[in-house]
Design a protein around this motif. Structure first.
Motif, PDB file in Angstrom:
ATOM      1  N   LEU A   1      54.866  11.778 -32.100  1.00 19.97           N
ATOM      2  CA  LEU A   1      53.942  10.704 -32.486  1.00 19.97           C
ATOM      3  C   LEU A   1      52.541  10.988 -31.939  1.00 19.97           C
ATOM      4  O   LEU A   1      51.550  10.915 -32.679  1.00 19.97           O
ATOM      5  CB  LEU A   1      54.457   9.364 -31.946  1.00 19.97           C
ATOM      6  N   LEU A   2      52.476  11.343 -30.660  1.00 15.85           N
ATOM      7  CA  LEU A   2      51.164  11.598 -30.047  1.00 15.85           C
ATOM      8  C   LEU A   2      50.460  12.774 -30.744  1.00 15.85           C
ATOM      9  O   LEU A   2      49.255  12.715 -31.018  1.00 15.85           O
ATOM     10  CB  LEU A   2      51.334  11.891 -28.548  1.00 15.85           C
ATOM     11  N   PHE A   3      51.211  13.812 -31.059  1.00 21.34           N
ATOM     12  CA  PHE A   3      50.604  14.967 -31.729  1.00 21.34           C
ATOM     13  C   PHE A   3      50.100  14.554 -33.118  1.00 21.34           C
ATOM     14  O   PHE A   3      49.009  14.937 -33.545  1.00 21.34           O
ATOM     15  CB  PHE A   3      51.589  16.138 -31.837  1.00 21.34           C
ATOM     16  N   GLY A   4      50.908  13.749 -33.807  1.00 26.23           N
ATOM     17  CA  GLY A   4      50.478  13.246 -35.112  1.00 26.23           C
ATOM     18  C   GLY A   4      49.213  12.405 -34.980  1.00 26.23           C
ATOM     19  O   GLY A   4      48.288  12.511 -35.797  1.00 26.23           O
ATOM     20  N   LEU A   5      49.154  11.595 -33.928  1.00 30.34           N
ATOM     21  CA  LEU A   5      47.958  10.747 -33.718  1.00 30.34           C
ATOM     22  C   LEU A   5      46.721  11.594 -33.440  1.00 30.34           C
ATOM     23  O   LEU A   5      45.612  11.255 -33.851  1.00 30.34           O
ATOM     24  CB  LEU A   5      48.187   9.776 -32.546  1.00 30.34           C
ATOM     25  N   LYS A   6      46.906  12.703 -32.731  1.00 32.04           N
ATOM     26  CA  LYS A   6      45.767  13.603 -32.478  1.00 32.04           C
ATOM     27  C   LYS A   6      45.223  14.132 -33.805  1.00 32.04           C
ATOM     28  O   LYS A   6      44.020  14.159 -34.042  1.00 32.04           O
ATOM     29  CB  LYS A   6      46.189  14.768 -31.573  1.00 32.04           C
ATOM     30  N   GLY A   7      46.151  14.569 -34.658  1.00 27.31           N
ATOM     31  CA  GLY A   7      45.736  15.055 -35.981  1.00 27.31           C
ATOM     32  C   GLY A   7      45.037  13.952 -36.759  1.00 27.31           C
ATOM     33  O   GLY A   7      44.018  14.173 -37.419  1.00 27.31           O
ATOM     34  N   MET A   8      45.597  12.749 -36.642  1.00 28.07           N
ATOM     35  CA  MET A   8      45.027  11.613 -37.356  1.00 28.07           C
ATOM     36  C   MET A   8      43.585  11.357 -36.890  1.00 28.07           C
ATOM     37  O   MET A   8      42.680  11.118 -37.704  1.00 28.07           O
ATOM     38  CB  MET A   8      45.902  10.373 -37.085  1.00 28.07           C
ATOM     39  N   CYS A   9      43.367  11.416 -35.595  1.00 28.39           N
ATOM     40  CA  CYS A   9      42.014  11.173 -35.060  1.00 28.39           C
ATOM     41  C   CYS A   9      41.047  12.267 -35.527  1.00 28.39           C
ATOM     42  O   CYS A   9      39.873  11.985 -35.795  1.00 28.39           O
ATOM     43  CB  CYS A   9      42.045  11.095 -33.540  1.00 28.39           C
ATOM     44  N   ALA A  10      41.520  13.497 -35.622  1.00 23.32           N
ATOM     45  CA  ALA A  10      40.657  14.580 -36.101  1.00 23.32           C
ATOM     46  C   ALA A  10      40.170  14.255 -37.505  1.00 23.32           C
ATOM     47  O   ALA A  10      38.967  14.254 -37.790  1.00 23.32           O
ATOM     48  CB  ALA A  10      41.430  15.898 -36.092  1.00 23.32           C
ATOM     49  N   TYR A  11      41.087  13.925 -38.392  1.00 19.68           N
ATOM     50  CA  TYR A  11      40.712  13.657 -39.787  1.00 19.68           C
ATOM     51  C   TYR A  11      39.910  12.371 -39.911  1.00 19.68           C
ATOM     52  O   TYR A  11      38.978  12.274 -40.703  1.00 19.68           O
ATOM     53  CB  TYR A  11      41.966  13.608 -40.674  1.00 19.68           C
ATOM     54  N   TYR A  12      40.304  11.383 -39.106  1.00 19.88           N
ATOM     55  CA  TYR A  12      39.589  10.101 -39.174  1.00 19.88           C
ATOM     56  C   TYR A  12      38.139  10.297 -38.752  1.00 19.88           C
ATOM     57  O   TYR A  12      37.229   9.712 -39.334  1.00 19.88           O
ATOM     58  CB  TYR A  12      40.289   9.079 -38.271  1.00 19.88           C
ATOM     59  N   SER A  13      37.920  11.139 -37.760  1.00 20.91           N
ATOM     60  CA  SER A  13      36.538  11.343 -37.281  1.00 20.91           C
ATOM     61  C   SER A  13      35.674  11.986 -38.374  1.00 20.91           C
ATOM     62  O   SER A  13      34.502  11.658 -38.503  1.00 20.91           O
ATOM     63  CB  SER A  13      36.507  12.173 -35.992  1.00 20.91           C
ATOM     64  N   HIS A  14      36.257  12.869 -39.186  1.00 21.34           N
ATOM     65  CA  HIS A  14      35.475  13.484 -40.273  1.00 21.34           C
ATOM     66  C   HIS A  14      35.120  12.455 -41.339  1.00 21.34           C
ATOM     67  O   HIS A  14      34.055  12.508 -41.942  1.00 21.34           O
ATOM     68  CB  HIS A  14      36.253  14.631 -40.932  1.00 21.34           C
ATOM     69  N   ALA A  15      36.050  11.538 -41.592  1.00 22.99           N
ATOM     70  CA  ALA A  15      35.787  10.488 -42.589  1.00 22.99           C
ATOM     71  C   ALA A  15      34.735   9.518 -42.037  1.00 22.99           C
ATOM     72  O   ALA A  15      33.818   9.103 -42.764  1.00 22.99           O
ATOM     73  CB  ALA A  15      37.080   9.742 -42.911  1.00 22.99           C
ATOM     74  N   GLU A  16      34.882   9.215 -40.760  1.00 22.90           N
ATOM     75  CA  GLU A  16      33.984   8.253 -40.093  1.00 22.90           C
ATOM     76  C   GLU A  16      32.524   8.700 -40.150  1.00 22.90           C
ATOM     77  O   GLU A  16      31.637   7.900 -40.449  1.00 22.90           O
ATOM     78  CB  GLU A  16      34.452   8.142 -38.646  1.00 22.90           C
ATOM     79  N   VAL A  17      32.260   9.993 -39.902  1.00 25.46           N
ATOM     80  CA  VAL A  17      30.856  10.445 -39.924  1.00 25.46           C
ATOM     81  C   VAL A  17      30.270  10.367 -41.336  1.00 25.46           C
ATOM     82  O   VAL A  17      29.059  10.359 -41.503  1.00 25.46           O
ATOM     83  CB  VAL A  17      30.643  11.880 -39.366  1.00 25.46           C
ATOM     84  N   LEU A  18      31.155  10.271 -42.331  1.00 21.68           N
ATOM     85  CA  LEU A  18      30.662  10.128 -43.701  1.00 21.68           C
ATOM     86  C   LEU A  18      30.734   8.668 -44.156  1.00 21.68           C
ATOM     87  O   LEU A  18      30.676   8.356 -45.342  1.00 21.68           O
ATOM     88  CB  LEU A  18      31.447  11.039 -44.651  1.00 21.68           C
ATOM     89  N   GLY A  19      30.885   7.774 -43.176  1.00 18.76           N
ATOM     90  CA  GLY A  19      30.787   6.341 -43.462  1.00 18.76           C
ATOM     91  C   GLY A  19      32.070   5.680 -43.915  1.00 18.76           C
ATOM     92  O   GLY A  19      32.063   4.534 -44.336  1.00 18.76           O
ATOM     93  N   LYS A  20      33.203   6.379 -43.823  1.00 20.07           N
ATOM     94  CA  LYS A  20      34.468   5.768 -44.259  1.00 20.07           C
ATOM     95  C   LYS A  20      35.333   5.416 -43.049  1.00 20.07           C
ATOM     96  O   LYS A  20      35.685   6.310 -42.258  1.00 20.07           O
ATOM     97  CB  LYS A  20      35.265   6.727 -45.149  1.00 20.07           C
ATOM     98  N   THR A  21      35.644   4.147 -42.911  1.00 20.43           N
ATOM     99  CA  THR A  21      36.535   3.721 -41.826  1.00 20.43           C
ATOM    100  C   THR A  21      37.600   2.793 -42.417  1.00 20.43           C
ATOM    101  O   THR A  21      37.475   2.354 -43.550  1.00 20.43           O
ATOM    102  CB  THR A  21      35.757   2.962 -40.731  1.00 20.43           C
ATOM    103  N   ASP A  22      38.637   2.522 -41.631  1.00 23.29           N
ATOM    104  CA  ASP A  22      39.696   1.646 -42.111  1.00 23.29           C
ATOM    105  C   ASP A  22      40.347   0.991 -40.896  1.00 23.29           C
ATOM    106  O   ASP A  22      40.976   1.675 -40.080  1.00 23.29           O
ATOM    107  CB  ASP A  22      40.722   2.494 -42.896  1.00 23.29           C
ATOM    108  N   PRO A  23      40.194  -0.334 -40.755  1.00 25.04           N
ATOM    109  CA  PRO A  23      40.744  -1.009 -39.573  1.00 25.04           C
ATOM    110  C   PRO A  23      42.256  -0.849 -39.451  1.00 25.04           C
ATOM    111  O   PRO A  23      42.796  -0.838 -38.334  1.00 25.04           O
ATOM    112  CB  PRO A  23      40.359  -2.485 -39.779  1.00 25.04           C
ATOM    113  N   ASP A  24      42.956  -0.692 -40.561  1.00 24.03           N
ATOM    114  CA  ASP A  24      44.421  -0.540 -40.473  1.00 24.03           C
ATOM    115  C   ASP A  24      44.797   0.786 -39.803  1.00 24.03           C
ATOM    116  O   ASP A  24      45.792   0.884 -39.089  1.00 24.03           O
ATOM    117  CB  ASP A  24      45.050  -0.575 -41.875  1.00 24.03           C
TER     118      ASP A  24
END
Ligand code: FSO
Ligand code: SF4
Length: 537
Positions: A141-164
């Motif tokens: 789970l933790l490793f998956g979350l790390k991957g998730m944060c990596a991808y989320y950060s790329h989306a975030e810098v382009l203005g895409k976020t998701d509270p869920d």
């Protein structure tokens, strides 16, 4: 220290006295400490009773959580000093929440000294979770979350976020301090895959900022001006650097996972974006010295450079290496790359590696535009099968397997790929089937999402379930983004995935058994045997 998060972990079991990746014992322990505090922060945040006095705006906190978890992913950040700062930041965020009565002791852990953090035997790392299955599932789970944060950060810098998505990141982190049955922990790991699909879709949408990728032949030669080599996955950093180098006499080249930029219409506009230089991260020790100019790491994979070339290494975002110049983000989100440009001007032009051009840009839009043709070729039996060979490259010799596997495929099989694994076979000249390239490269590892969209759409067109498509999966993994992609495929119901070169070391026998029985997950073996198992011959 104890770390077993990547495929190259020592003896296939775990790194205990410095990482194979070059991470020191101290940095590994600091990473464990920030992960532990992240779980405490998450627990406090989600267990507050109604009416508790909690921080009103958590946007900055969310951004920090994502950046810091990403920094603990393999080959991202080796700089102990940055983790010391991260620790302070997280403790402040955690302590801004009221203590919860009866909260687990770990939630309040505040190290008083470095000795409390740095343990050769693992300290508050994952080995502190005593039950094998619980540790295995929380690790996944933790490793998956790390991957998730990596991808989320790329989306975030382009203005895409998701509270869920953020809510799931906190939920997953908090689960370390919560009581779950093994069955519930298993479901939580699968939920990580379900949320993973959302993150990949979000990033896919965010990347449209640069236009839809087109199947593109990318030059791989050099010009005579000095250059800056950009590696990692962050397209926004590349864009800012291209803007700032315009008219400076300094060219920009991509490396590894940045290859996909050349297929986006927005990046095709830059005359100063010259070519892709070299191959995957695994060959950087050999390729970077020949580049002659500075290298900007926007994300992993950073291989600790030799002393003499450290002055040419620049990092940004979550990446860090002691001795390398770090380019911070300003309050308005911009970055000042003038120092790297100034250095480039004093460098020689890159040495030509004499590599042939490569084709990329086969994302879902580009491939689905070919769908009528592909369906006809399937009907005419000119395309027999597809094999997804997405994932990572790595340094071990046994990764030759992927080159040999691609070479051995019958000529009527098409490879769908994404990630740096493709460098093992994207210069083999595997040809085309009636104009459809036999290697369809969607782009970065996150673009594995494209492969899922392609499969789903083909299944719809053929009116069959995805698992009945003439499609096999032979995935190469190395780090935790690949773990997230793997969990996403499972959550989407893909069965019989073959994974290699080794299974994740964190899998306990029972957890492995669940993956095998429930999903048909299988390790790779030999080229000949695997071609048969995957119905490719
Ligand atoms: Fe490769 Fe490294 Fe994309 Fe990974 S550059 S190995 S899965 O970090 O991120 O595929
Ligand atoms: Fe070892 Fe991989 Fe962890 Fe590095 S990231 S310490 S190589 S398991």
């Amino acid at each position: 220290m104890f770390c077993q998060q990547c495929e190259e972990t020592a003896r296939g079991l775990g790194c205990t006295a410095g990482g194979v990746c070059g991470k020191s014992n101290d940095t590994a322990c600091y990473q464990d400490a920030v992960n532990f505090i992240l779980s405490g922060l998450a627990y406090r945040k989600i267990h507050q009773p109604a009416g508790a006095k909690v921080p009103a705006d958590t946007a900055k906190q969310d951004k920090a959580v994502v950046e810091i978890l990403f920094a603990t992913l393999t080959n991202v950040n080796f700089d102990k000093e940055r983790f010391k700062e991260y620790l302070k930041t997280l403790i402040a965020y955690r302590d801004a929440y009221p203590i919860i009565s009866g909260e687990p002791e770990g939630c309040a852990w505040t190290p008083k000294s470095e000795e409390e953090i740095v343990h050769l035997e693992g300290g508050i790392g994952l080995l502190a979770i005593e039950d094998d299955n619980e540790r295995s599932l929380f690790s996944l789970l933790l490793f998956g979350l790390k991957g998730m944060c990596a991808y989320y950060s790329h989306a975030e810098v382009l203005g895409k976020t998701d509270p869920d998505i953020m809510a799931f990141i906190y939920k997953g982190l908090a689960s370390r301090f919560e009581v779950y049955t093994i069955a519930e922990r298993t479901e939580l790991v699968l939920e990580c895959g379900t949320v993973g699909a959302k993150v990949l879709a979000l990033l896919d949408e965010a990347n449209k900022h640069y236009g839809t990728t087109e199947i593109t032949k990318v030059p791989c030669g050099v010009k005579d001006k000095p250059g800056i080599l950009v590696t990692g996955h962050d397209l926004r950093d590349l864009e800012m650097l291209l803007e700032q180098t315009k008219g400076t006499g300094v060219d920009v080249y991509t490396h590894g996972e940045m290859l996909i930029a050349h297929a986006h219409p927005a990046f095709k506009q830059y005359d100063n974006l010259i070519a892709n230089y070299g191959t995957s991260w695994a060959n950087q020790k050999d390729e970077f010295p020949k580049f002659n100019g500075p290298v900007l790491f926007t994300t992993n994979c950073l291989v600790p450079p030799p002393e003499e070339s450290r002055g040419r290494i620049f990092t940004t975002g979550s990446v860090g290496f002691d001795g390398a110049v770090h380019i911070p983000e300003k309050a308005d989100g911009s970055k000042d790359f003038s120092e790297i440009i100034a250095l480039a001007k004093r460098c020689k032009a890159p040495i030509d590696l004499k590599l042939s051009e490569v084709t990329t840009g086969a994302g879902h839009d580009a491939v689905l535009a070919l769908a009528p043709k592909i369906l006809k070729l399937i009907e005419e039996k000119k395309i027999r099968r597809f094999v997804v060979m997405a994932g990572c490259d790595g340094r071990h010799k046994e990764r030759r397997y992927y080159t040999e596997f691609a070479q051995a495929l019958p000529k009527d099989v098409i490879i769908l790929t994404a990630g740096c694994a493709k460098y093992r076979y994207n210069r083999l000249n595997l040809g085309e089937i009636d104009g459809v390239p036999r290697v369809l490269d969607a782009g970065q590892c996150n673009d594995s999402y494209s492969l899922v969209v392609i499969a789903t759409e083909l299944a719809k067109a053929l009116k069959i379930p995805v698992n009945e498509l003439p499609l096999s999966f032979n995935i190469a993994w190395y780090e935790q983004k690949a773990i997230l992609v793997f969990l996403t495929l499972l959550a989407l119901g893909i069965r019989d995935i073959m994974i290699g070169p080794h299974l994740p070391a964190c899998l306990s026998p029972d957890v492995l058994n669940t993956l095998v029985e429930r999903f048909g997950v299988q390790p790779n073996t030999t080229v000949e045997a695997d071609l048969k198992t995957l119905h490719l011959v």
